[in-house]
Design an enzyme around this catalytic site. Structure first.
Site, mmCIF file in Angstrom:
data_model
loop_
_atom_site.group_PDB
_atom_site.id
_atom_site.type_symbol
_atom_site.label_atom_id
_atom_site.label_comp_id
_atom_site.label_asym_id
_atom_site.label_seq_id
_atom_site.Cartn_x
_atom_site.Cartn_y
_atom_site.Cartn_z
ATOM 1 N N ASP A 101 0.846 -0.932 -0.632
ATOM 2 C CA ASP A 101 0.123 -0.286 0.135
ATOM 3 C C ASP A 101 0.692 1.141 -0.374
ATOM 4 O OD1 ASP A 101 -3.289 0.791 0.567
ATOM 5 O OD2 ASP A 101 -1.954 2.505 1.556
ATOM 6 N N HIS A 309 -7.147 -6.164 -1.021
ATOM 7 C CA HIS A 309 -6.362 -5.824 -0.771
ATOM 8 C C HIS A 309 -4.788 -6.250 0.225
ATOM 9 C CE1 HIS A 309 -4.515 -1.647 -0.750
ATOM 10 N NE2 HIS A 309 -4.520 -1.560 1.097
#
Length: 333
Positions: A101, A309
């Site tokens: 991320d 994610h």
């Protein structure tokens, strides 16, 4: 087997908390939003067992690390400076840098700007996005009824108030919502006639946290104890430091003009889940197709079926194995 320990070090003018374990060549694990060193708990054990010295910091603004108040203290140059400062504090000439991320963005830029210190890079979720010709926020989606979530994060106040109202619930719902399990549940609900949520867009007058939230029983990759850890961290720190990263997106574009056209020359690995909502961003498919043009040292792209994610938590064993295999193939330095 050794256990993970934590300590505070001084680097780049601030105090940074690091978790560390193992001995051998240094591997630096850089977390994303809204997490902490704890997101790497499985990889720390696996990499240390494989013969590496593993260090996972709380980034500035997170966990037990310092959180400067000024928004402009969270630029990409500050963040790369922190990574270099960690190496200096540890007496390490080089490291393999691994990021997820926001941590992936930091890892890519660290490898781009300081290949002398970061001898290889592994990025999870976020591919390298070359510097464009316009400030990034000018290209972010907006409609009459909604705006891109990063635009919502820009204004100091509303986002930290929303996310900080109940930090534990925020983390629980975010971790589930953006996971492969959460995406599958949302798709099933939409197929049954319900609304189709778009995790990337925030309704005007609404908030970032949408949908029914996490179910009573969490998927096997995350436990209520894990949620407790994250919840307590953000209950103590709030979300301002974490959100300040987004508030520097255009500033980062301005201050990295000198890197336009540069390539990541060191060996690289990219891993992502095929249900990661970031992959649905406009242009990301083309970005991935052309990644080798910006990262000539890219050795492998590994897509994880059914993964969302939170790559290194949802697929702990696959990610750990991929990282160990990648790092073991690198020239010793």
């Amino acid at each position: 087997m050794s256990t993970t320990t934590q300590r505070i070090i001084e680097c780049n003018g601030i105090h940074i908390n690091i978790a560390e374990q193992g001995e051998g060549p240094l591997v630096l694990l850089v977390h994303g939003f809204p997490e902490s060193w704890f997101s790497w708990r499985h990889q720390i054990d696996a990499l240390a067992a494989a013969g590496f010295r593993v260090v996972a910091p709380d980034l500035r603004g997170y966990g037990k690390s310092d959180a400067p108040q000024e928004i402009d203290q969270y630029t990409i140059l500050h963040l790369i400076g922190d990574m270099v400062g960690i190496l200096d504090a540890l007496g390490a000439a080089t490291a393999v840098i691994v990021g997820h991320d926001w941590g992936a963005s930091i890892a890519w830029q660290a490898a781009l700007m300081r290949p002398d210190r970061f001898r290889a890079v592994a990025a999870l979720s976020v591919p390298l996005r070359p510097r464009g010709k316009a400030p990034p926020t000018s290209l972010m989606p907006r409609t009459e009824t909604a705006q891109f979530y990063q635009l919502y994060f820009m204004e100091p106040g509303p986002a930290e108030a929303e996310l900080g109202r109940d930090p534990r619930a925020t983390i629980r719902n975010m971790l589930f919502g953006a996971s492969g399990d959460g995406v599958a549940a949302a798709r099933a609900a939409a197929a049954a006639g319900g609304p189709t949520p778009n995790l990337a867009m925030v309704p005007k007058g609404g908030g970032f946290l949408q949908g029914p939230g996490a179910p009573k029983a969490l998927p096997s990759w995350i436990s209520e104890n894990d949620i407790d850890f994250y919840g307590e961290e953000f209950k103590r720190t709030g979300f301002r430091g974490a959100l300040n990263y987004y508030r520097n997106i255009d500033r980062n574009w301005e201050i990295t003009g000198a890197t336009a056209g540069m390539q990541v020359s060191v060996p690289a690995l990219y891993i992502a889940g095929d249900r990661d909502f970031l992959l649905s961003f406009p242009g990301t498919d083309q970005l991935l197709a052309n990644q080798k043009n910006f990262v000539p040292g890219l050795r492998k792209v590994q897509m994880l079926p059914g993964c969302g994610h939170w790559t290194q938590q949802e697929r702990r064993n696959e990610v750990s194995t991929a990282l160990v295999e990648f790092i073991r193939t690198l020239p010793s330095r």
